[in-house]
Design a protein around this motif. Structure first.
Motif, PDB file in Angstrom:
ATOM      1  N   ASN A 142     -28.242  30.074 -45.626  1.00 38.17           N
ATOM      2  CA  ASN A 142     -27.870  28.798 -46.514  1.00 38.17           C
ATOM      3  C   ASN A 142     -27.189  27.612 -45.492  1.00 38.17           C
ATOM      4  O   ASN A 142     -27.512  26.473 -45.730  1.00 38.17           O
ATOM      5  N   LEU A 143     -26.234  28.189 -45.273  1.00 35.01           N
ATOM      6  CA  LEU A 143     -25.108  27.121 -44.363  1.00 35.01           C
ATOM      7  C   LEU A 143     -26.013  26.662 -43.194  1.00 35.01           C
ATOM      8  O   LEU A 143     -26.079  25.418 -42.935  1.00 35.01           O
ATOM      9  N   VAL A 144     -26.778  27.364 -42.323  1.00 30.15           N
ATOM     10  CA  VAL A 144     -27.283  26.736 -41.238  1.00 30.15           C
ATOM     11  C   VAL A 144     -28.499  25.651 -41.643  1.00 30.15           C
ATOM     12  O   VAL A 144     -28.721  24.504 -41.191  1.00 30.15           O
ATOM     13  N   ILE A 145     -29.236  26.244 -42.913  1.00 25.81           N
ATOM     14  CA  ILE A 145     -30.401  25.104 -43.104  1.00 25.81           C
ATOM     15  C   ILE A 145     -29.639  23.818 -43.729  1.00 25.81           C
ATOM     16  O   ILE A 145     -30.116  22.853 -43.538  1.00 25.81           O
ATOM     17  N   ILE A 146     -28.461  24.073 -44.690  1.00 21.17           N
ATOM     18  CA  ILE A 146     -27.845  22.792 -45.406  1.00 21.17           C
ATOM     19  C   ILE A 146     -27.475  21.804 -44.280  1.00 21.17           C
ATOM     20  O   ILE A 146     -27.751  20.704 -44.175  1.00 21.17           O
ATOM     21  N   LEU A 147     -26.713  22.549 -43.157  1.00 16.91           N
ATOM     22  CA  LEU A 147     -25.965  21.645 -42.067  1.00 16.91           C
ATOM     23  C   LEU A 147     -27.249  20.899 -41.352  1.00 16.91           C
ATOM     24  O   LEU A 147     -27.115  19.632 -40.738  1.00 16.91           O
ATOM     25  N   VAL A 148     -28.441  21.671 -41.112  1.00 12.55           N
ATOM     26  CA  VAL A 148     -29.265  20.975 -40.082  1.00 12.55           C
ATOM     27  C   VAL A 148     -30.106  19.866 -40.937  1.00 12.55           C
ATOM     28  O   VAL A 148     -30.174  18.656 -40.425  1.00 12.55           O
ATOM     29  N   LEU A 149     -30.218  20.048 -42.159  1.00 11.12           N
ATOM     30  CA  LEU A 149     -30.686  18.911 -43.014  1.00 11.12           C
ATOM     31  C   LEU A 149     -29.801  17.968 -43.256  1.00 11.12           C
ATOM     32  O   LEU A 149     -29.962  16.894 -43.198  1.00 11.12           O
ATOM     33  N   SER A 150     -28.285  18.149 -43.174  1.00 14.34           N
ATOM     34  CA  SER A 150     -27.536  17.128 -43.267  1.00 14.34           C
ATOM     35  C   SER A 150     -27.346  16.271 -42.096  1.00 14.34           C
ATOM     36  O   SER A 150     -27.596  14.919 -42.356  1.00 14.34           O
ATOM     37  N   VAL A 151     -27.401  16.839 -40.768  1.00 16.33           N
ATOM     38  CA  VAL A 151     -27.460  16.311 -39.808  1.00 16.33           C
ATOM     39  C   VAL A 151     -28.586  15.346 -39.691  1.00 16.33           C
ATOM     40  O   VAL A 151     -28.730  13.973 -39.376  1.00 16.33           O
ATOM     41  N   ALA A 152     -29.707  15.943 -39.924  1.00 17.53           N
ATOM     42  CA  ALA A 152     -31.147  15.166 -39.800  1.00 17.53           C
ATOM     43  C   ALA A 152     -31.239  13.888 -40.903  1.00 17.53           C
ATOM     44  O   ALA A 152     -31.570  12.822 -40.638  1.00 17.53           O
ATOM     45  N   TYR A 153     -30.994  14.350 -41.949  1.00 19.37           N
ATOM     46  CA  TYR A 153     -31.143  13.196 -43.085  1.00 19.37           C
ATOM     47  C   TYR A 153     -30.167  12.117 -42.921  1.00 19.37           C
ATOM     48  O   TYR A 153     -30.660  10.947 -43.112  1.00 19.37           O
ATOM     49  N   ASN A 154     -28.885  12.618 -42.995  1.00 14.10           N
ATOM     50  CA  ASN A 154     -27.979  11.204 -42.856  1.00 14.10           C
ATOM     51  C   ASN A 154     -28.170  10.508 -41.479  1.00 14.10           C
ATOM     52  O   ASN A 154     -27.695   9.541 -41.361  1.00 14.10           O
ATOM     53  N   GLY A 155     -28.678  11.057 -40.466  1.00 14.36           N
ATOM     54  CA  GLY A 155     -28.961  10.561 -39.177  1.00 14.36           C
ATOM     55  C   GLY A 155     -29.838   9.437 -39.258  1.00 14.36           C
ATOM     56  O   GLY A 155     -30.214   8.682 -38.158  1.00 14.36           O
ATOM     57  N   LEU A 156     -30.730   9.509 -40.437  1.00 13.73           N
ATOM     58  CA  LEU A 156     -31.775   8.282 -40.448  1.00 13.73           C
ATOM     59  C   LEU A 156     -30.821   7.131 -40.943  1.00 13.73           C
ATOM     60  O   LEU A 156     -31.680   5.791 -40.669  1.00 13.73           O
ATOM     61  N   PHE A 157     -29.806   7.130 -41.374  1.00 13.94           N
ATOM     62  CA  PHE A 157     -28.999   5.820 -41.592  1.00 13.94           C
ATOM     63  C   PHE A 157     -28.043   5.816 -40.873  1.00 13.94           C
ATOM     64  O   PHE A 157     -26.898   6.469 -40.821  1.00 13.94           O
ATOM     65  N   LYS A 158     -27.971   4.714 -40.009  1.00 11.44           N
ATOM     66  CA  LYS A 158     -26.811   4.615 -38.750  1.00 11.44           C
ATOM     67  C   LYS A 158     -25.465   4.536 -39.257  1.00 11.44           C
ATOM     68  O   LYS A 158     -24.379   4.967 -38.658  1.00 11.44           O
ATOM     69  N   TRP A 159     -25.255   4.196 -40.559  1.00 10.85           N
ATOM     70  CA  TRP A 159     -23.909   4.130 -41.146  1.00 10.85           C
ATOM     71  C   TRP A 159     -23.355   5.505 -41.819  1.00 10.85           C
ATOM     72  O   TRP A 159     -22.398   5.715 -42.059  1.00 10.85           O
ATOM     73  N   ARG A 160     -24.102   6.607 -41.823  1.00  8.07           N
ATOM     74  CA  ARG A 160     -23.979   7.776 -42.539  1.00  8.07           C
ATOM     75  C   ARG A 160     -24.053   9.096 -41.569  1.00  8.07           C
ATOM     76  O   ARG A 160     -24.163  10.045 -41.915  1.00  8.07           O
ATOM     77  N   ARG A 161     -24.263   8.509 -40.123  1.00  7.69           N
ATOM     78  CA  ARG A 161     -24.389   9.670 -39.299  1.00  7.69           C
ATOM     79  C   ARG A 161     -23.317  10.826 -39.434  1.00  7.69           C
ATOM     80  O   ARG A 161     -22.310  10.621 -39.605  1.00  7.69           O
ATOM     81  N   TYR A 162     -23.984  12.235 -39.406  1.00 12.88           N
ATOM     82  CA  TYR A 162     -23.145  13.201 -39.721  1.00 12.88           C
ATOM     83  C   TYR A 162     -23.178  14.218 -38.373  1.00 12.88           C
ATOM     84  O   TYR A 162     -24.486  14.422 -37.917  1.00 12.88           O
ATOM     85  N   PRO A 163     -22.114  14.833 -38.060  1.00 12.97           N
ATOM     86  CA  PRO A 163     -20.682  14.776 -38.499  1.00 12.97           C
ATOM     87  C   PRO A 163     -19.947  13.262 -38.606  1.00 12.97           C
ATOM     88  O   PRO A 163     -20.645  12.434 -37.847  1.00 12.97           O
ATOM     89  N   ALA A 164     -19.009  13.252 -39.257  1.00 11.60           N
ATOM     90  CA  ALA A 164     -18.032  11.954 -39.124  1.00 11.60           C
ATOM     91  C   ALA A 164     -17.718  11.500 -37.705  1.00 11.60           C
ATOM     92  O   ALA A 164     -17.812  10.201 -37.528  1.00 11.60           O
ATOM     93  N   HIS A 165     -17.478  12.367 -36.785  1.00 11.30           N
ATOM     94  CA  HIS A 165     -17.175  11.864 -35.500  1.00 11.30           C
ATOM     95  C   HIS A 165     -18.354  11.287 -34.888  1.00 11.30           C
ATOM     96  O   HIS A 165     -18.198  10.404 -34.238  1.00 11.30           O
ATOM     97  N   LEU A 166     -19.514  11.839 -35.087  1.00 13.05           N
ATOM     98  CA  LEU A 166     -20.742  11.182 -34.645  1.00 13.05           C
ATOM     99  C   LEU A 166     -20.825   9.570 -34.873  1.00 13.05           C
ATOM    100  O   LEU A 166     -21.182   8.841 -34.253  1.00 13.05           O
ATOM    101  N   ALA A 167     -20.549   9.454 -36.262  1.00 11.90           N
ATOM    102  CA  ALA A 167     -20.836   8.005 -36.885  1.00 11.90           C
ATOM    103  C   ALA A 167     -19.641   7.335 -36.253  1.00 11.90           C
ATOM    104  O   ALA A 167     -19.933   5.826 -35.666  1.00 11.90           O
ATOM    105  N   HIS A 168     -18.379   7.759 -35.897  1.00  8.00           N
ATOM    106  CA  HIS A 168     -17.177   7.052 -35.565  1.00  8.00           C
ATOM    107  C   HIS A 168     -17.615   6.560 -33.937  1.00  8.00           C
ATOM    108  O   HIS A 168     -17.459   5.566 -33.516  1.00  8.00           O
ATOM    109  N   LYS A 169     -18.192   7.802 -33.143  1.00  8.74           N
ATOM    110  CA  LYS A 169     -18.494   7.331 -31.829  1.00  8.74           C
ATOM    111  C   LYS A 169     -19.317   6.404 -31.620  1.00  8.74           C
ATOM    112  O   LYS A 169     -19.341   5.682 -30.524  1.00  8.74           O
TER     113      LYS A 169
END
Length: 327
Positions: free
Chosen positions: A161-188
């Motif tokens: 479950n963890l692997v799937i939800i984290l992969v989906l979170s990185v991919a989905y939030n990555g579609l929006f430049k202000w929401r990139r996940y993890p937070a360090h990626l958005a900051h960088k």
């Protein structure tokens, strides 16, 4: 105390506060939650059909993943939502829950013990993730379907479950430049607007905030990088201020620009004509928010002008500064 003031106090005590996020942000978060849980179930079924996973346990998704989805897609930059918090929070809590059950059984005291120990462990291991408490509790009171799995429960379904939800979170939030996940990626990847130091009247530092956080002595759901970004934006916003409003006008709203319990919003209810004699040039004001809430007073216009830092308007339940260009 007026009824309006009483209602305001009750709302503050309940933690019901204004939310400044846009409607689109709320919809994006909700759709992310839909995709995450649907994706976990769908992908897990595919793995079962492919013979990779054993379907005999009857467990596809642990309920605490629903809570993790709220954090990952509604608060993707929160400290509680970061990868180590998610993975460590669930797995460590799972280990504690399983161990407590094997040693002591599934009494209500052991259920409480498992959750309490999970909280302490997550705190010390720097992976506080509230759904982890639910994972520990589920192991103790979840019934034979879960307890018979023993430590294998950590692999299937938790780790899957963890692997799937984290992969989906990185991919989905990555579609929006202000929401990139993890937070360090958005900051960088964020473009920083540099203000010349000589143009600043003061400069707060990470050390200042670290000392303040230590004195507060309460966990705050924000990463150090997120706090730095927030501080920088706040300072840039503050530097757009004029010292005081050019005029004090009846019907308008003003803020003293302070922070915390000293902050206050006042509205000019009535005012003497602008060309009145100095000792008659008075204004009547009402406190709408903050220090001295809902009081009505009278003072000289010059005194109010000295108090007022800038003019404000209410937008989406938040008091927003009126810029000079808007006046």
């Amino acid at each position: 105390m007026t009824l309006k003031h009483l209602v305001k106090e009750l709302l503050l005590l309940s933690g019901f506060t204004a939310n400044s996020t846009s409607h689109s942000e709320k919809i994006i978060s909700a759709f992310g939650g839909l995709i995450s849980i649907t994706g976990i179930i769908w992908l897990t079924n595919i793995l079962i059909e492919a013979g990779t996973l054993d379907p005999s346990s009857g467990i596809l998704v642990i309920a605490s993943m629903g809570a993790s989805a709220v954090l990952l897609f509604a608060v993707p930059h929160g400290a509680l939502s970061q990868p180590w918090a998610v993975v460590g929070g669930h797995l460590i809590s799972g280990v504690i829950g399983i161990t407590c059950f094997k040693l002591f059984g599934n009494t209500f005291v052991i259920a409480g013990l498992a959750v309490g120990m999970a909280i302490g462990a997550m705190y010390y291991l720097r992976c506080i993730h509230p759904p982890g408490g639910a994972t520990a509790l589920t192991v103790v009171i979840g019934g034979s379907v879960i307890t018979e799995l023993g430590y294998q429960y950590l692999l299937v379904p938790v780790a899957v479950n963890l692997v799937i939800i984290l992969v989906l979170s990185v991919a989905y939030n990555g579609l929006f430049k202000w929401r990139r996940y993890p937070a360090h990626l958005a900051h960088k990847l964020k473009k920083t607007v540099i203000t010349k130091p000589k143009d600043r009247q003061f400069e707060l530092t990470h050390e200042d905030f670290a000392a303040a956080m230590q004195e507060l002595d309460s966990y705050v759901d924000i990463t150090p990088e997120g706090l730095a970004d927030l501080l920088e934006l706040a300072k840039q916003h503050a530097e757009k201020n004029i010292t005081h409003p050019s005029e004090i006008i009846a019907g308008h709203f003003y803020s003293n620009g302070k922070i915390g319990s000293l902050w206050s919003i006042r509205q000019i209810v009535d005012a003497a004509p602008i060309n009145s004699r100095p000792h008659l040039d008075q204004v009547i004001y009402k406190v709408l928010a903050g220090d001295g809430g809902y009081e009505t007073n009278i003072c000289l216009r010059s005194e109010f002008h000295q108090w007022a830092r800038f003019e404000v308007v209410k937008h989406q339940q938040q008091w927003i500064k009126v810029e000079a260009d808007d006046l």
